[in-house]
Design a protein around this motif. Sequence first.
Motif, PDB file in Angstrom:
ATOM      1  N   GLU A  76       0.759  -1.136   0.025  1.00 49.35           N
ATOM      2  CA  GLU A  76       0.027  -0.023   0.231  1.00 49.35           C
ATOM      3  C   GLU A  76       0.979   1.434  -0.175  1.00 49.35           C
ATOM      4  O   GLU A  76       0.403   2.182  -0.564  1.00 49.35           O
ATOM      5  N   THR A  77       2.036   1.068   0.697  1.00 40.92           N
ATOM      6  CA  THR A  77       2.994   2.203   0.501  1.00 40.92           C
ATOM      7  C   THR A  77       4.381   1.692   0.072  1.00 40.92           C
ATOM      8  O   THR A  77       4.533   0.463   0.523  1.00 40.92           O
ATOM      9  N   PHE A  78       5.247   2.753  -0.378  1.00 36.67           N
ATOM     10  CA  PHE A  78       6.515   2.299  -0.563  1.00 36.67           C
ATOM     11  C   PHE A  78       7.510   3.172   0.244  1.00 36.67           C
ATOM     12  O   PHE A  78       7.194   4.323   0.539  1.00 36.67           O
ATOM     13  N   ASP A  79       8.765   2.447   0.568  1.00 36.57           N
ATOM     14  CA  ASP A  79       9.890   3.152   1.256  1.00 36.57           C
ATOM     15  C   ASP A  79      11.090   3.000   0.616  1.00 36.57           C
ATOM     16  O   ASP A  79      11.301   2.872  -0.500  1.00 36.57           O
ATOM     17  N   SER A  80      12.232   3.102   1.473  1.00 37.08           N
ATOM     18  CA  SER A  80      13.505   2.919   1.062  1.00 37.08           C
ATOM     19  C   SER A  80      13.840   1.570   0.242  1.00 37.08           C
ATOM     20  O   SER A  80      14.704   1.657  -0.688  1.00 37.08           O
ATOM     21  N   ASP A  81      12.875   0.399   0.560  1.00 36.80           N
ATOM     22  CA  ASP A  81      13.414  -0.632  -0.327  1.00 36.80           C
ATOM     23  C   ASP A  81      13.001  -0.366  -1.801  1.00 36.80           C
ATOM     24  O   ASP A  81      13.763  -0.952  -2.615  1.00 36.80           O
ATOM     25  N   LEU A  82      11.890   0.415  -2.201  1.00 37.57           N
ATOM     26  CA  LEU A  82      11.730   0.691  -3.398  1.00 37.57           C
ATOM     27  C   LEU A  82      12.781   1.514  -3.940  1.00 37.57           C
ATOM     28  O   LEU A  82      13.344   1.377  -5.065  1.00 37.57           O
ATOM     29  N   LEU A  83      13.182   2.498  -3.132  1.00 31.50           N
ATOM     30  CA  LEU A  83      14.206   3.591  -3.762  1.00 31.50           C
ATOM     31  C   LEU A  83      15.500   2.726  -3.957  1.00 31.50           C
ATOM     32  O   LEU A  83      16.236   3.034  -5.102  1.00 31.50           O
ATOM     33  N   ASP A  84      15.757   1.583  -3.133  1.00 31.11           N
ATOM     34  CA  ASP A  84      16.880   0.875  -3.646  1.00 31.11           C
ATOM     35  C   ASP A  84      16.781   0.313  -4.943  1.00 31.11           C
ATOM     36  O   ASP A  84      17.590  -0.034  -5.813  1.00 31.11           O
ATOM     37  N   THR A  85      15.452  -0.375  -5.159  1.00 33.31           N
ATOM     38  CA  THR A  85      15.232  -1.313  -6.582  1.00 33.31           C
ATOM     39  C   THR A  85      15.324  -0.098  -7.447  1.00 33.31           C
ATOM     40  O   THR A  85      15.853  -0.525  -8.749  1.00 33.31           O
ATOM     41  N   LEU A  86      14.745   0.956  -7.390  1.00 32.59           N
ATOM     42  CA  LEU A  86      14.739   2.092  -8.459  1.00 32.59           C
ATOM     43  C   LEU A  86      16.064   2.437  -8.827  1.00 32.59           C
ATOM     44  O   LEU A  86      16.488   2.487 -10.176  1.00 32.59           O
ATOM     45  N   LEU A  87      16.932   2.650  -7.815  1.00 36.66           N
ATOM     46  CA  LEU A  87      18.316   3.060  -8.446  1.00 36.66           C
ATOM     47  C   LEU A  87      18.954   1.950  -9.100  1.00 36.66           C
ATOM     48  O   LEU A  87      19.862   2.082  -9.970  1.00 36.66           O
ATOM     49  N   ALA A  88      18.722   0.703  -8.665  1.00 39.87           N
ATOM     50  CA  ALA A  88      19.284  -0.541  -9.274  1.00 39.87           C
ATOM     51  C   ALA A  88      18.830  -0.584 -10.663  1.00 39.87           C
ATOM     52  O   ALA A  88      19.573  -1.111 -11.770  1.00 39.87           O
ATOM     53  N   GLN A  89      17.385  -0.380 -10.976  1.00 43.23           N
ATOM     54  CA  GLN A  89      16.727  -0.272 -12.176  1.00 43.23           C
ATOM     55  C   GLN A  89      17.381   0.623 -13.149  1.00 43.23           C
ATOM     56  O   GLN A  89      17.657   0.446 -14.405  1.00 43.23           O
ATOM     57  N   LYS A  90      17.506   1.932 -12.428  1.00 44.52           N
ATOM     58  CA  LYS A  90      18.274   2.864 -13.201  1.00 44.52           C
ATOM     59  C   LYS A  90      19.676   2.605 -13.958  1.00 44.52           C
ATOM     60  O   LYS A  90      19.931   2.834 -15.119  1.00 44.52           O
ATOM     61  N   ARG A  91      20.481   2.034 -13.062  1.00 48.30           N
ATOM     62  CA  ARG A  91      21.526   1.563 -13.493  1.00 48.30           C
ATOM     63  C   ARG A  91      21.559   0.466 -14.636  1.00 48.30           C
ATOM     64  O   ARG A  91      22.334   0.439 -15.532  1.00 48.30           O
ATOM     65  N   GLU A  92      20.532  -0.580 -14.378  1.00 46.83           N
ATOM     66  CA  GLU A  92      20.450  -1.502 -15.617  1.00 46.83           C
ATOM     67  C   GLU A  92      19.879  -0.699 -16.810  1.00 46.83           C
ATOM     68  O   GLU A  92      20.267  -1.055 -17.828  1.00 46.83           O
ATOM     69  N   LEU A  93      18.949   0.230 -16.757  1.00 48.12           N
ATOM     70  CA  LEU A  93      18.673   0.831 -17.837  1.00 48.12           C
ATOM     71  C   LEU A  93      19.649   1.752 -18.625  1.00 48.12           C
ATOM     72  O   LEU A  93      19.671   1.627 -19.833  1.00 48.12           O
ATOM     73  N   GLU A  94      20.448   2.219 -17.742  1.00 51.94           N
ATOM     74  CA  GLU A  94      21.522   3.087 -18.502  1.00 51.94           C
ATOM     75  C   GLU A  94      22.456   2.171 -18.908  1.00 51.94           C
ATOM     76  O   GLU A  94      23.178   2.572 -20.240  1.00 51.94           O
ATOM     77  N   GLU A  95      22.973   0.928 -18.427  1.00 51.35           N
ATOM     78  CA  GLU A  95      23.390   0.130 -19.326  1.00 51.35           C
ATOM     79  C   GLU A  95      22.999  -0.534 -20.405  1.00 51.35           C
ATOM     80  O   GLU A  95      23.630  -0.634 -21.494  1.00 51.35           O
ATOM     81  N   GLN A  96      21.565  -0.778 -20.346  1.00 53.45           N
ATOM     82  CA  GLN A  96      20.810  -1.164 -21.550  1.00 53.45           C
ATOM     83  C   GLN A  96      21.157   0.038 -22.789  1.00 53.45           C
ATOM     84  O   GLN A  96      21.278  -0.439 -23.894  1.00 53.45           O
ATOM     85  N   ARG A  97      20.978   1.244 -22.312  1.00 56.27           N
ATOM     86  CA  ARG A  97      21.034   2.470 -23.236  1.00 56.27           C
ATOM     87  C   ARG A  97      22.366   2.417 -23.809  1.00 56.27           C
ATOM     88  O   ARG A  97      22.567   2.604 -25.085  1.00 56.27           O
ATOM     89  N   SER A  98      23.285   2.128 -23.205  1.00 54.41           N
ATOM     90  CA  SER A  98      24.627   2.230 -23.531  1.00 54.41           C
ATOM     91  C   SER A  98      24.850   1.101 -24.516  1.00 54.41           C
ATOM     92  O   SER A  98      25.616   1.384 -25.908  1.00 54.41           O
ATOM     93  N   ARG A  99      24.474  -0.276 -24.400  1.00 53.91           N
ATOM     94  CA  ARG A  99      24.528  -1.264 -25.231  1.00 53.91           C
ATOM     95  C   ARG A  99      23.717  -0.604 -26.645  1.00 53.91           C
ATOM     96  O   ARG A  99      24.198  -1.058 -27.612  1.00 53.91           O
ATOM     97  N   ILE A 100      22.802  -0.470 -26.357  1.00 50.32           N
ATOM     98  CA  ILE A 100      21.726  -0.019 -27.614  1.00 50.32           C
ATOM     99  C   ILE A 100      22.343   1.134 -28.298  1.00 50.32           C
ATOM    100  O   ILE A 100      22.559   0.933 -29.624  1.00 50.32           O
ATOM    101  N   ASP A 101      23.229   2.274 -27.941  1.00 48.80           N
ATOM    102  CA  ASP A 101      23.907   3.069 -28.665  1.00 48.80           C
ATOM    103  C   ASP A 101      25.076   2.582 -29.416  1.00 48.80           C
ATOM    104  O   ASP A 101      25.150   2.784 -30.359  1.00 48.80           O
ATOM    105  N   ILE A 102      25.863   1.612 -28.662  1.00 49.72           N
ATOM    106  CA  ILE A 102      26.716   1.002 -29.471  1.00 49.72           C
ATOM    107  C   ILE A 102      26.323   0.066 -30.692  1.00 49.72           C
ATOM    108  O   ILE A 102      26.913  -0.014 -31.637  1.00 49.72           O
ATOM    109  N   ALA A 103      25.170  -0.648 -30.282  1.00 47.80           N
ATOM    110  CA  ALA A 103      24.676  -1.554 -31.485  1.00 47.80           C
ATOM    111  C   ALA A 103      24.118  -0.590 -32.611  1.00 47.80           C
ATOM    112  O   ALA A 103      24.267  -1.055 -33.526  1.00 47.80           O
ATOM    113  N   LEU A 104      23.511   0.524 -32.260  1.00 47.06           N
ATOM    114  CA  LEU A 104      23.096   1.408 -33.290  1.00 47.06           C
ATOM    115  C   LEU A 104      24.146   1.994 -34.154  1.00 47.06           C
ATOM    116  O   LEU A 104      24.438   2.256 -35.430  1.00 47.06           O
TER     117      LEU A 104
END
Length: 256
Positions: A76-104
Amino acid sequence: MSKEVHYSVGEFARLTGISVRTLHYYDEIGLLKARKNDRTGHRQYHSGDIVRLQKIVTLKFLGYSLEQILPLVQQETFDSDLLDTLLAQKRELEEQRSRIDIALKAINRATAVLQDAKEVDSHVLIGIIHSIQTEKEQREWLERYVPSEAVSGLYDRSEEELEELDRRYVELVQEVKRLVGTPVEDPAVQQLVDEQLKINIGFVGEDSYEALSGLADLDEEKLKELEALIPTPFTPEEERWLQQAMEHYMKQNGLS
């Protein structure tokens, strides 16, 4: 108090834009359960399920897997646990963006080569793509042995310059394969070596070319590391012939 609205699976699918097949799957894995109507026996959703589905769609948009989403939609509510997963997700998406840029980048360069040459040896084209893919590792390796400005002179180029280098590289490989076995003193062979040296020096500059030429003095083990990052398009026989042609050129021009 307003009466709760219920929807059949088909109605809920049309309302939310989610396919019936996907809703069935979400139901199956417990992500979004439909309730059985005791009177009709049909499965149905209610208005509160729209909010839960919005959570699912939003978290999917952020790149979370369904396995990761399952416990999150129950909160029902989100706390620092979600913050940790959001930051981890951000890192993963940035890595994906880097791979996509190289592939392009690789696709653009390969497209330019094929548009110009029409037909290219598969090993050569894959070699160009592999070189783009491992550019970061190449730079890190080279900076251990040559000045950083020489490395920058090799890589920090416009796309137009790099595409021109690819074109000339393809031409060189084709010409080597055409001439291999010809006596190294043959004028056509020596002209090939001369033109390639001028292209190399003109591309990176004389100082950077000399610095990069010093790599030849490294021991065999270190050179194998570089070869793994930048595989040669030539067979061992072609490599030996090309080396002999280069040595003859250097001797004839008083450069050895």
